[in-house]
Design a protein around this motif. Structure first.
Motif, short mmCIF file in Angstrom:
data_model
loop_
_atom_site.label_atom_id
_atom_site.label_comp_id
_atom_site.label_asym_id
_atom_site.label_seq_id
_atom_site.Cartn_x
_atom_site.Cartn_y
_atom_site.Cartn_z
N HIS A 83 0.84 -1.19 0.00
CA HIS A 83 0.00 0.00 0.00
C HIS A 83 0.88 1.25 0.00
O HIS A 83 2.03 1.21 0.42
N GLN A 128 -6.24 -4.24 6.88
CA GLN A 128 -5.58 -3.46 5.83
C GLN A 128 -6.14 -3.70 4.44
O GLN A 128 -6.06 -2.83 3.57
N GLU A 148 2.49 -0.82 4.59
CA GLU A 148 2.19 0.55 4.17
C GLU A 148 3.50 1.31 3.96
O GLU A 148 4.40 1.26 4.80
N HIS A 186 -2.62 -3.29 -3.28
CA HIS A 186 -3.99 -3.10 -2.81
C HIS A 186 -4.94 -2.94 -3.99
O HIS A 186 -6.07 -3.45 -3.98
N LYS A 194 -9.48 0.87 -4.84
CA LYS A 194 -8.22 1.35 -4.31
C LYS A 194 -7.18 1.49 -5.42
O LYS A 194 -7.08 0.62 -6.29
N ASP A 196 -3.71 2.13 -4.78
CA ASP A 196 -2.34 1.99 -4.30
C ASP A 196 -1.75 0.60 -4.54
O ASP A 196 -2.50 -0.37 -4.65
#
Length: 278
Positions: A83, A128, A148, A186, A194, A196
């Motif tokens: 992410h 997540q 992340e 993601h 999403k 990312d």
């Protein structure tokens, strides 16, 4: 009575994760206490040895008992989901993951300077992935590690970040025997919802190190009857929103163009990549 492997392993993993290290960001007050309380509650559940309480269609109880096996261990992660944080700093992300109201977390956060914050034991389930799907899996949180990366989504990733990320991925791949195909973004598991880790993410560089796949430099043209929707499905993509699927694929494997149409170049790249997943 002899204690079982699980009762020893979870506390050891917990204390290892909480061992003393030099602070690199300011912790949020009381998060350690809440973490310990949550882990204790999981241990209490793991210690339960209650038989299944079952009844048949006539309401008659079915005899059952709990006889403990000696062959067990923890369920391990089999995917890594990458992410970007979409926030302004590493500290802001730590704060976000330390607030109950946000209902979001990850196992690791990688700062712009390459610093890594480990926020959740790898064997525990982070929040997540959200609503997502990859192949037949509809609960990605239960089988994956979430990483992340401190990035607002509109900027290149830093060299220290990527170097640290590659080292972390190598360790995770070795520790849990994670297949090369199972390092995904993601956007891949939540197409249309999403974006990312985004078009700036160096997927090719990761693939060269064995984390995910990338198209060969010279590709065989896709055949005239190439069914790209089926190819997406075979890779793992959810194709119920095909425009979202195309967008997710192109963010990962094309990056220079994320329009929702499949050009001949896109078809050639897809044909090359999907065969690596077989």
């Amino acid at each position: 009575m002899k204690r079982y492997t699980l009762l020893f392993l979870l506390p050891l993993l917990f204390f290892a994760a909480c061992s003393s290290h030099k602070a690199i960001v300011a912790p949020v007050a009381n998060t350690k206490k809440v973490y310990e309380t949550q882990v204790d509650s999981f241990l209490d559940i793991a210690r339960q040895m209650n038989p299944a309480m079952l009844v048949d269609s006539a309401g008659v109880s079915i005899p059952s008992q709990f006889i403990a096996t000696v062959n067990l261990n923890l369920r391990k992660p089999n995917y890594v989901i990458l992410h970007y944080t979409a926030q302004d700093s590493l500290q802001q992300t730590i704060n976000t993951f330390s607030q109950v109201r946000t209902q979001v977390s990850a196992h690791y956060v990688v700062g712009k300077d390459g610093r890594i914050v480990h926020m959740l034991n790898d064997y525990l389930r982070a929040w997540q992935a959200g609503v997502s799907k990859w192949g037949s899996i509809t609960d990605m949180n239960s089988c994956s590690i979430g990483i992340e990366i401190d990035n607002n989504g509109n900027e290149p990733f830093t060299e220290p970040q990527i170097k640290s990320l590659l080292i972390l991925l190598a360790q995770l791949k070795k520790n849990y025997n994670i297949p090369q195909a199972n390092f995904i973004g993601h956007a891949d598991i939540a197409p249309g919802r999403k974006p990312d880790p985004g078009p700036f993410f160096p997927w090719k560089r990761l693939a060269e190190k064995g984390f995910g796949y990338w198209s060969d430099d010279i590709v065989v043209p896709a055949p005239d009857n190439f069914d790209y929707v089926t190819a997406f499905k075979l890779m793992g993509y959810d194709t119920r929103n095909i425009n979202g699927t195309i967008d997710a694929f192109k963010r990962h494997f094309i990056q220079t163009d994320i329009t929702p149409q499949m050009t001949q170049l896109d078809l050639n790249v897809l044909f090359n990549v999907y065969r690596k997943y077989q």
